[in-house]
Design a protein around this motif. Structure first.
Motif, mmCIF file in Angstrom:
data_model
loop_
_atom_site.group_PDB
_atom_site.id
_atom_site.type_symbol
_atom_site.label_atom_id
_atom_site.label_comp_id
_atom_site.label_asym_id
_atom_site.label_seq_id
_atom_site.Cartn_x
_atom_site.Cartn_y
_atom_site.Cartn_z
ATOM 1 N N VAL A 135 15.618 -0.611 -6.289
ATOM 2 C CA VAL A 135 15.464 -1.003 -7.698
ATOM 3 C C VAL A 135 14.045 -1.472 -7.977
ATOM 4 O O VAL A 135 13.417 -1.080 -8.967
ATOM 5 N N SER A 136 13.491 -2.311 -7.085
ATOM 6 C CA SER A 136 12.157 -2.857 -7.309
ATOM 7 C C SER A 136 11.057 -1.820 -7.105
ATOM 8 O O SER A 136 9.938 -1.989 -7.607
ATOM 9 N N SER A 137 11.366 -0.754 -6.360
ATOM 10 C CA SER A 137 10.354 0.266 -6.061
ATOM 11 C C SER A 137 10.413 1.455 -7.002
ATOM 12 O O SER A 137 9.611 2.379 -6.879
ATOM 13 N N LEU A 170 15.523 8.323 -6.144
ATOM 14 C CA LEU A 170 15.238 7.460 -4.994
ATOM 15 C C LEU A 170 16.511 6.848 -4.418
ATOM 16 O O LEU A 170 16.632 6.666 -3.206
ATOM 17 N N MET A 171 17.493 6.551 -5.274
ATOM 18 C CA MET A 171 18.759 6.038 -4.766
ATOM 19 C C MET A 171 19.472 7.111 -3.948
ATOM 20 O O MET A 171 20.070 6.819 -2.905
ATOM 21 N N GLY A 172 19.415 8.357 -4.413
ATOM 22 C CA GLY A 172 19.998 9.451 -3.638
ATOM 23 C C GLY A 172 19.283 9.651 -2.316
ATOM 24 O O GLY A 172 19.911 9.904 -1.287
ATOM 25 N N LYS A 177 0.807 -1.212 0.000
ATOM 26 C CA LYS A 177 0.000 0.000 0.000
ATOM 27 C C LYS A 177 0.848 1.275 0.000
ATOM 28 O O LYS A 177 0.334 2.366 -0.175
ATOM 29 N N MET A 178 2.165 1.134 0.208
ATOM 30 C CA MET A 178 3.051 2.294 0.265
ATOM 31 C C MET A 178 3.470 2.714 -1.137
ATOM 32 O O MET A 178 3.637 1.879 -2.024
ATOM 33 N N ASN A 179 3.676 4.021 -1.330
ATOM 34 C CA ASN A 179 4.209 4.468 -2.608
ATOM 35 C C ASN A 179 5.719 4.263 -2.644
ATOM 36 O O ASN A 179 6.332 3.863 -1.651
ATOM 37 N N SER A 180 6.323 4.525 -3.806
ATOM 38 C CA SER A 180 7.746 4.238 -3.995
ATOM 39 C C SER A 180 8.621 4.986 -2.994
ATOM 40 O O SER A 180 9.547 4.419 -2.402
ATOM 41 N N VAL A 219 11.203 3.418 0.008
ATOM 42 C CA VAL A 219 12.632 3.741 0.090
ATOM 43 C C VAL A 219 12.955 4.373 1.436
ATOM 44 O O VAL A 219 13.987 4.056 2.055
ATOM 45 N N VAL A 220 12.094 5.260 1.914
ATOM 46 C CA VAL A 220 12.302 5.873 3.225
ATOM 47 C C VAL A 220 12.328 4.802 4.312
ATOM 48 O O VAL A 220 13.164 4.834 5.219
#
Length: 410
Positions: free
Chosen positions: A125-127, A136-138, A5-8, A12-13
């Protein structure tokens, strides 16, 4: 399942904050161990270097195996194992006594970090998708870096107020409290495609793709890890301790050596997300990118030589501050050179080798520094390091001259 249910960004967070909690103990140890090594049951100063380096040596052979692990098992299984090992190793820093026990626990931490680092990257990567993967990696790297900042600051300040055991126990409890949340926040399904790609990065490492330029970039990667992540990180507390004669106070509280060293290290972590992109843009706009490495190298050579010479605390802190600015640029330019070389060769192999060499340099840094301390004084550590960087700078100068020769004949 909450994760679905979480967004990308939230995914990551979540993994970044889990990573941040696990690195608290390791970050704290770099500040505390060089000063209080006898309180940990150590008998020789060289043992400090071994303990600070062994986790990185362990990661070199373990990382390929972790990649294979994630081919067959859920990411959350690896993260669960990593958090458990991180909590146990952090707890042991305050409860265990003696070199052998701590050596085993540091090896366990090395295994834990391999699992959580690769698991975190797979989650990113998957998100993510092509349009937001870099962002998102940063975000992931920036958030888990807060764990290093907190570990250095909190460890440095609270060790003297409470005790080593109290601080490490609190950090360990933080890891243990994460365990039930892992099943809520980390995906259950296997990330086979991403895991396969990650595993492939660490096998079939054919070095025939290396040109003289890429070899020089790899040497720079190793030197950067050796100087910034190895020598400086492991020697800062000892360096400040030998010049910090007059104790300063803040709001009536005495600032200890560990607190000062922790604050200095944490200061760099705090500006990194803002200053590094500025350096990155400067590198992007420069045509002669390989010549740009001479700027941070020159500042690092001079400041490291001064670190071995200056013994008054205020000038010493100024030199340390200048080096930290230079080190931010050193890391940024080195990563950019590696990425540029990767774009022109085998990108997977080049970036894998770059990562391995940074880890290798970071592992040899504390090991060499405390072996030198066994026979000489701390000044010699910085003099030797300065000479190593001088050799690298000369190599880049020679390369630049050779590049210009064909142009002058035309």
């Amino acid at each position: 399942m909450i994760f679905e249910k979480m967004n990308s960004r939230s995914k990551v967070v979540a993994i970044a904050l889990i990573t941040a909690v696990t690195v608290l103990g390791d970050s704290m140890l770099f500040i505390v161990l060089p000063l209080y090594w006898q309180d940990f049951g150590l008998t020789e100063v060289w043992q400090v270097g071994v303990l600070l380096a062994i986790n990185r040596f362990v990661r070199l052979p373990i990382t390929p195996l972790v990649g294979l692990f994630y081919k067959k098992y859920d990411v959350r299984v690896g993260i669960l194992l990593a958090v458990l090992l991180a909590g146990l190793s952090t707890l042991s820093y305050g409860l265990a006594n003696g070199f052998i026990v701590l050596l085993i626990m540091r090896m366990c931490w090395g295994i834990a970090w391999s699992f959580i680092r690769l698991g975190g990257m797979l989650t990113v990567v998957s998100s993510s998708e092509d349009h937001n993967r870099g962002k998102l990696m940063g975000l992931y790297n920036g958030l888990w870096g807060l764990g290093g900042l907190t570990g250095m600051l909190a460890g440095g300040f609270f060790i003297d107020i409470f005790s080593i055991t109290a601080v490490t126990t609190v950090f360990a409890i933080g890891s243990f409290l994460l365990l039930p949340f892992i099943y809520l926040l980390i995906p259950k399904t296997e990330e086979k495609k991403a895991a396969q790609e990650a595993a492939n990065k660490f096998k079939n490492l054919d070095l025939s793709f290396l040109t003289p330029y890429t070899r020089l970039v790899i040497a720079t990667s190793a030197t950067m890890g050796f100087i910034v992540l190895g020598i400086f990180a492991s020697s800062l507390s000892t360096l400040i301790g030998q010049s910090y004669d007059e104790q300063w106070t803040l709001f009536g509280t005495i600032i200890s050596i560990t607190a000062l060293a922790g604050a200095i290290q944490a200061f760099r972590w705090s500006w990194e997300p803002f200053i590094a992109p500025l350096f990155g843009r400067m590198v992007d706009r420069t045509k002669n990118k390989h010549g740009l490495i001479l700027i941070p190298l020159s500042f690092s050579i001079i400041t490291f030589w001064l670190l071995g010479y200056v013994d008054i605390i205020v000038p010493l802190l100024i030199v340390i501050f200048v080096f930290q600015i230079a080190s931010t640029m050193f890391v940024t330019v080195t990563d950019t050179l590696a990425a540029g070389a990767a774009a022109k060769t085998d990108s997977v192999k080049m970036m894998t080798l770059h990562t391995i060499m940074v880890d290798l340099g970071a592992a040899f840094g504390p090991l060499l520094s405390f072996f030198i301390l066994f026979w000489f004084d701390l000044n010699m550590v910085f003099y030797v390091s300065s000479m190593i960087m001088t050799v690298l700078a000369v190599a880049w100068l020679i390369y630049g001259i050779k590049q210009k020769k064909p142009m002058s004949r035309a």
